[in-house]
Design an enzyme around this catalytic site. Sequence first.
Site, mmCIF file in Angstrom:
data_model
loop_
_atom_site.group_PDB
_atom_site.id
_atom_site.type_symbol
_atom_site.label_atom_id
_atom_site.label_comp_id
_atom_site.label_asym_id
_atom_site.label_seq_id
_atom_site.Cartn_x
_atom_site.Cartn_y
_atom_site.Cartn_z
ATOM 1 N N ILE A 18 -9.077 21.329 11.341
ATOM 2 C CA ILE A 18 -8.947 22.256 10.222
ATOM 3 C C ILE A 18 -7.987 21.728 9.172
ATOM 4 C CG2 ILE A 18 -8.167 24.567 9.558
ATOM 5 C CD1 ILE A 18 -9.182 25.591 12.225
ATOM 6 N N TYR A 164 -1.282 31.676 24.208
ATOM 7 C CA TYR A 164 -2.063 31.470 22.979
ATOM 8 C C TYR A 164 -2.077 32.747 22.144
ATOM 9 C CZ TYR A 164 -6.058 30.703 19.884
ATOM 10 O OH TYR A 164 -6.861 30.595 18.783
#
Length: 325
Positions: A18, A164
Amino acid sequence: MCSLEGKVCLVTGASRGIGRGIALQLTTYGATCYITGRNIENLKLVEKEVKTRYVSGKCIPVECDHSSDESVKQLFERISAEQNGQLDLLVNNAYSAVKYLMDNHDKSFWDQSFDSWDTVNNVGLRNHYQCAVHASRMMIKRRKGLIVNISSVGGKLYFQIPPYGIGKAAKDRMAKDCAVDLAKYNVAFISLWPGPVRTEIIGESLDDKSLTEDRGRALNWLFSRAESPEYPGKCIAYLMSDKDIMKRTGQVILTTDIGLENDFKDVNGQDPLNCRSLKFMLGGMGMYTLSDYIPGWLRIPKGLYMMILSLAKARSPLKKKSDYA
């Protein structure tokens, strides 16, 4: 068409994935873009790709260890010295836990080392905050700027392992709370949620022959409708050009919502499936057949979508087998 001519940007963790995609788009729109990573040779490949595109922007690779406070401090000092104190955009994207997440997705949190917390949230959550502090000190002097945390739906919904989701939720909250302090200086801070993005690592994972049938089907369904790594970059370029960006500060924003608002497509000419679409949500729960009959434009209002995510228990083929015991 937006223009970023004269803008100075920093994208952390931009040697691939990304971050690389964001840098390619920012330079396409004319920005001077500093990119960081641990391997200078990989960063130079991104710089080379920018040059082969013959765009008006400029890419400046800087080797930086985002786990080192001193390395990060030197990064911002360099930008300030070279750009006369100007920094218009910080994209917090550096993240070192992707492989760890893939390798440990089938383990419960108590079966993992305590080091998992730092592996996931040191170069990530802690460093995002650290970079935001340095960037803010530069931006408030000029009374303008934008800081973007790259986060995800994992801040609301279980994915892979608890550290996460904890880290992603904290990144969203960071944007909300830091935006309060920055508002009077006309500096915006948002948390951006890309949908599934088909990065290099994801592409390799889809070819993994050890995947179970259910997990393989789930991953292939998800990423066949995914964003390219450059789509978030397009979204950030449009956010940079938004004269009313302060109305968005502190918010969680979905990339596909920005695409819809500004009527642009991904670099492959397609529209990624919106994460607020009923089609996406049903597919994410493994209801593929039912999802096939649902039109992609049927979307859930954002407020209701966030509420559903907050209340939902993850029902996905991507969860651990032990969770169904």
